[in-house]
Each structure stands twice: as structure tokens, then as C-alpha cells.
Write a protein that holds these residues in place. Structure first.
Motif, PDB file in Angstrom:
ATOM      1  N   ALA A  87       0.830  -1.205   0.000  1.00 11.62           N
ATOM      2  CA  ALA A  87       0.000   0.000   0.000  1.00 11.62           C
ATOM      3  C   ALA A  87       0.866   1.257   0.000  1.00 11.62           C
ATOM      4  O   ALA A  87       0.544   2.251  -0.665  1.00 11.62           O
ATOM      5  CB  ALA A  87      -0.936  -0.007   1.203  1.00 11.62           C
ATOM      6  N   THR A  88       1.956   1.226   0.749  1.00  8.04           N
ATOM      7  CA  THR A  88       2.863   2.370   0.765  1.00  8.04           C
ATOM      8  C   THR A  88       3.476   2.597  -0.612  1.00  8.04           C
ATOM      9  O   THR A  88       3.561   3.739  -1.095  1.00  8.04           O
ATOM     10  CB  THR A  88       3.968   2.140   1.810  1.00  8.04           C
ATOM     11  OG1 THR A  88       3.378   1.956   3.098  1.00  8.04           O
ATOM     12  CG2 THR A  88       4.923   3.323   1.867  1.00  8.04           C
ATOM     13  N   GLN A  90       2.181   1.608  -3.466  1.00 13.66           N
ATOM     14  CA  GLN A  90       1.097   2.054  -4.343  1.00 13.66           C
ATOM     15  C   GLN A  90       0.860   3.556  -4.175  1.00 13.66           C
ATOM     16  O   GLN A  90       0.666   4.277  -5.159  1.00 13.66           O
ATOM     17  CB  GLN A  90      -0.184   1.259  -4.028  1.00 13.66           C
ATOM     18  CG  GLN A  90      -1.398   1.635  -4.840  1.00 13.66           C
ATOM     19  CD  GLN A  90      -1.375   1.128  -6.260  1.00 13.66           C
ATOM     20  OE1 GLN A  90      -0.322   0.949  -6.857  1.00 13.66           O
ATOM     21  NE2 GLN A  90      -2.550   0.909  -6.830  1.00 13.66           N
ATOM     22  N   GLN A  91       0.889   4.039  -2.948  1.00 18.20           N
ATOM     23  CA  GLN A  91       0.715   5.473  -2.703  1.00 18.20           C
ATOM     24  C   GLN A  91       1.888   6.268  -3.258  1.00 18.20           C
ATOM     25  O   GLN A  91       1.712   7.285  -3.937  1.00 18.20           O
ATOM     26  CB  GLN A  91       0.558   5.726  -1.206  1.00 18.20           C
ATOM     27  CG  GLN A  91       0.249   7.162  -0.836  1.00 18.20           C
ATOM     28  CD  GLN A  91       0.155   7.365   0.662  1.00 18.20           C
ATOM     29  OE1 GLN A  91       1.164   7.519   1.343  1.00 18.20           O
ATOM     30  NE2 GLN A  91      -1.066   7.343   1.191  1.00 18.20           N
ATOM     31  N   LEU A  92       3.106   5.817  -2.966  1.00 24.44           N
ATOM     32  CA  LEU A  92       4.302   6.523  -3.414  1.00 24.44           C
ATOM     33  C   LEU A  92       4.344   6.636  -4.936  1.00 24.44           C
ATOM     34  O   LEU A  92       4.756   7.672  -5.478  1.00 24.44           O
ATOM     35  CB  LEU A  92       5.540   5.796  -2.886  1.00 24.44           C
ATOM     36  CG  LEU A  92       6.911   6.329  -3.267  1.00 24.44           C
ATOM     37  CD1 LEU A  92       7.911   6.046  -2.150  1.00 24.44           C
ATOM     38  CD2 LEU A  92       7.433   5.697  -4.558  1.00 24.44           C
ATOM     39  N   SER A  93       3.935   5.571  -5.637  1.00 18.91           N
ATOM     40  CA  SER A  93       4.038   5.532  -7.095  1.00 18.91           C
ATOM     41  C   SER A  93       2.856   6.178  -7.796  1.00 18.91           C
ATOM     42  O   SER A  93       2.826   6.233  -9.029  1.00 18.91           O
ATOM     43  CB  SER A  93       4.161   4.079  -7.560  1.00 18.91           C
ATOM     44  OG  SER A  93       2.969   3.353  -7.286  1.00 18.91           O
ATOM     45  N   GLY A  94       1.868   6.642  -7.035  1.00 22.75           N
ATOM     46  CA  GLY A  94       0.679   7.199  -7.657  1.00 22.75           C
ATOM     47  C   GLY A  94      -0.165   6.141  -8.350  1.00 22.75           C
ATOM     48  O   GLY A  94      -0.773   6.398  -9.390  1.00 22.75           O
ATOM     49  N   GLY A  95      -0.189   4.940  -7.764  1.00 22.62           N
ATOM     50  CA  GLY A  95      -1.031   3.875  -8.305  1.00 22.62           C
ATOM     51  C   GLY A  95      -0.377   3.040  -9.379  1.00 22.62           C
ATOM     52  O   GLY A  95      -1.076   2.341 -10.122  1.00 22.62           O
ATOM     53  N   PRO A 159      -1.009   2.658   4.778  1.00 20.01           N
ATOM     54  CA  PRO A 159      -1.973   3.690   4.399  1.00 20.01           C
ATOM     55  C   PRO A 159      -3.114   3.125   3.555  1.00 20.01           C
ATOM     56  O   PRO A 159      -2.970   2.094   2.912  1.00 20.01           O
ATOM     57  CB  PRO A 159      -1.117   4.654   3.576  1.00 20.01           C
ATOM     58  CG  PRO A 159      -0.055   3.795   2.980  1.00 20.01           C
ATOM     59  CD  PRO A 159       0.256   2.755   4.013  1.00 20.01           C
ATOM     60  N   VAL A 161      -5.529   2.985   0.351  1.00 22.87           N
ATOM     61  CA  VAL A 161      -5.270   3.207  -1.072  1.00 22.87           C
ATOM     62  C   VAL A 161      -6.596   3.410  -1.791  1.00 22.87           C
ATOM     63  O   VAL A 161      -7.596   2.752  -1.489  1.00 22.87           O
ATOM     64  CB  VAL A 161      -4.502   2.026  -1.699  1.00 22.87           C
ATOM     65  CG1 VAL A 161      -3.080   1.978  -1.176  1.00 22.87           C
ATOM     66  CG2 VAL A 161      -5.195   0.688  -1.429  1.00 22.87           C
ATOM     67  N   ASP A 162      -6.600   4.359  -2.725  1.00 25.70           N
ATOM     68  CA  ASP A 162      -7.807   4.590  -3.526  1.00 25.70           C
ATOM     69  C   ASP A 162      -8.077   3.416  -4.453  1.00 25.70           C
ATOM     70  O   ASP A 162      -9.229   3.101  -4.748  1.00 25.70           O
ATOM     71  CB  ASP A 162      -7.660   5.875  -4.354  1.00 25.70           C
ATOM     72  CG  ASP A 162      -7.577   7.117  -3.479  1.00 25.70           C
ATOM     73  OD1 ASP A 162      -8.173   7.103  -2.371  1.00 25.70           O
ATOM     74  OD2 ASP A 162      -6.915   8.076  -3.892  1.00 25.70           O
TER      75      ASP A 162
END
Length: 310
Positions: A87-88, A90-95, A159, A161-162
Motif C-alpha cells: 500500500a505504501t 502504491q501510494q508513493l508511485s501514484g497507483g 496507508p 489506497v484509492d
């Protein structure tokens, strides 16, 4: 029918700097993803950086390129821990993160780390539970789970994730292929793992008939799952000569050239020929996500350009 996607397997990047350079170049050349394996012994693929940390660096160095694992060994990380790391990222990479998972197969690696190498059914059962847990954790639920392999009592992933990472499952055996068909967004079709802790080197495991049988097992679950394979690309004037070279390199002898030409993961010959092969194999087998080694990705770039958006 979906379009083609192309990945670069960064298996010769011996440092984070080399990985970042490969990722930036892959993005320039039009590849969709850069991918890392998950091993901590040098054989059979060579030393490599830690996959999730390395991919974080690659994500920070690029803007559109996907980053993914091909694949993480489920036994090396508890799913609650992995969910947080994924999840971290995924957030850092912008999905842009794609989570590739497998049940583990390399016995010598388990033994080197002092880890129990359970029989295949146990390892696959553990992966089945792990995938279920990961999906619930990505969904933002408070997870309570009491399975044969994992027990979780009130964990909520952070975190949030959308959008959950895409899930790829590497699979070569019927049970793994059916699992991928039920749960994965993509399946990386492999030769089957053997009980001794190695991957089968049998030629027939790499023929069209075997690949088709495996793809059919995935599709039998009734879901639209992307079919992927690690492929070899050699753009050459003479397809026959290229097939002979490959057969000799693998120790099969030049006489196996016709058999090599029947392997869905081999794209050997002039550009128009390999483009035609790609379309034919997508139509017949569903193969649309092609992953090449970083040793070949520069040379394979014309194929990527010719098929992007096709």
C-alpha cells in the motif's frame, strides 16, 4: 481483446543506480513496467536488490512507468506486513505498483535461510489465504481471519489506497492456475515447479499445447485475466537460424529449431515476423503481456513500438 503490454525484468541490475537507469530507459522506450524478482541467493538469476525498496526508487525516478514484482515468494513475508509495504508503494508511485505473487519454489534458497520448505500443497494453501487477506486489507476492512496458515485478529491496513494494486500470480501447476483464474488480474504462465525445488526444464512444458492448456485452466474460472509470459526476443533476418542458436544455447541441439519455433515465449526473426507471431499468439492463447529481460530490452524496442496500442 485488450492491447499488448510490455515489461522489463531487471535481472542484471546489480545496484539501485543500475535499476533506476534501466527504469528510466524502459520508460523512454515505451515499456509499461519494470519488474524485479524476489531472491536472496545468487543462483539461478544473479544477485539483486531488495524488490520493494528497489521499486520505490524506480517509481520515484519515473513518471508513467509501472513497477512490479515477478514474483514475491509468499513465504518470505507475512501478508499483514506485505499489505502495508504494498500500500505504501502504491501510494508513493501514484497507483503504478503491480503486486506479483507466487507460492515459492527454490528449495536451496529456503534451506540457505533455515526456512522450512513445505510440500507444494501447503505452500499453495498458504498463498491462497494470503491473497484473500491482502485483498481484504487493501479494501480498508478491519480484518479478522482464522485459517489453516494465518490468524489475524483486528488489523486495518495503513496507508489506505484509492485503488488496490493489480495482482499477478505466477503459475505453472493446475491448482496455481485455477487460483490465478479466481483471484488475479494477471497470470504469469510458467513451466511447472518440481517437488525437488526446481523449475522443470522439459521442452514440452514450453510448447504451445502446454501453454494453451494452462491458459484454458485460468479462463475456466470465468474471469477476464491478462495472460503474461517472460519471453525471448531476437530480431534477426533468419528465424530458423535464430531458433537454432537458441536451441543450441539451451543444450537441445540445432535439430530442435522447429520445436523452439513452436514455443509461445520465443519471438525470433524479422520484425514483421515477430509482430505477426504476437498477434497470432494473442488470438490463440490470450498472451498479451510480454516481459523481456533487461539484457534484451533495448534490442526488443522495435517490437514494442510496433505493437504498442495494437
Amino acid at each position: 481483446m485488450g492491447g499488448f503490454r510490455f515489461g522489463v525484468l531487471a535481472e542484471s541490475a546489480g545496484s539501485v543506480g543500475e535499476l533506476v537507469a534501466t527504469a528510466r530507459r524502459a520508460e523512454e522506450l515505451g515499456y509499461d513496467t519494470v519488474l524485479l524478482r524476489d531472491h536472496f541467493v545468487p543462483e539461478p538469476f544473479g544477485d539483486q536488490v531488495a524488490p520493494l525498496i528497489g521499486l520505490a526508487a524506480a517509481a520515484c525516478a519515473t513518471t508513467t512507468l509501472g513497477v512490479g514484482t515477478l514474483v514475491l515468494d509468499n513465504d518470505y513475508r507475512h501478508p499483514v506486513v506485505l499489505a502495508k509495504e504494498a500500500a505504501t508503494l502504491q501510494q508513493l508511485s501514484g497507483g503504478r505498483f503491480e503486486l506479483g505473487l507466487g507460492a515459492g519454489w527454490l528449495r536451496v534458497e529456503y534451506e540457505a535461510a533455515g526456512m522450512a520448505f513445505d510440500r507444494a500443497g501447503v505452500r499453495v494453501g498458504r498463498l491462497e489465504e494470503s491473497v484473500r487477506l491482502l485483498k481484504e486489507l487493501f479494501a480498508g476492512k478491519e480484518v479478522r481471519f482464522d485459517g489453516a496458515h494465518y490468524r489475524v485478529d483486528g488489523v486495518t491496513n495503513f496507508p489506505a489506497v484509492d485503488r488496490a494494486p493489480r495482482v499477478l500470480i505466477g503459475a505453472g501447476s493446475p491448482r496455481m492456475l485455477r487460483l490465478a483464474g479466481r483471484e488475479a488480474d494477471s497470470v504469469g504462465i510458467l513451466a511447472k515447479a518440481l517437488p525437488g525445488g526446481i523449475i522443470s526444464d522439459a521442452m514440452e512444458e514450453r510448447f504451445t499445447a502446454a501453454f494453451a492448456t494452462k491458459a484454458d485452466l485460468v479462463r475456466a474460472e470465468g474471469r477476464d485475466v491478462e495472460i503474461s509470459s517472460v519471453v525471448s526476443v531476437e530480431l534477426a533476418d533468419d528465424p530458423r537460424a535464430a531458433a537454432e542458436r537458441y536451441a543450441v544455447e539451451r543444450g537441445w541441439g540445432a535439430g530442435a529449431a522447429d520445436l523452439v519455433a513452436d514455443m509461445p515465449a520465443k519471438f525470433l526473426g524479422p520484425l514483421d515476423h515477430v509482430v505477426e507471431l504476437a498477434h497470432h499468439r494473442r488470438e490463440r492463447l490470450g498472451l498479451s503481456y510480454l516481459v523481456v529481460s533487461d539484457r534484451e530490452f533495448e534490442a526488443a524496442a522495435p517490437m514494442v513500438r510496433a505493437l504498442s496500442g495494437a
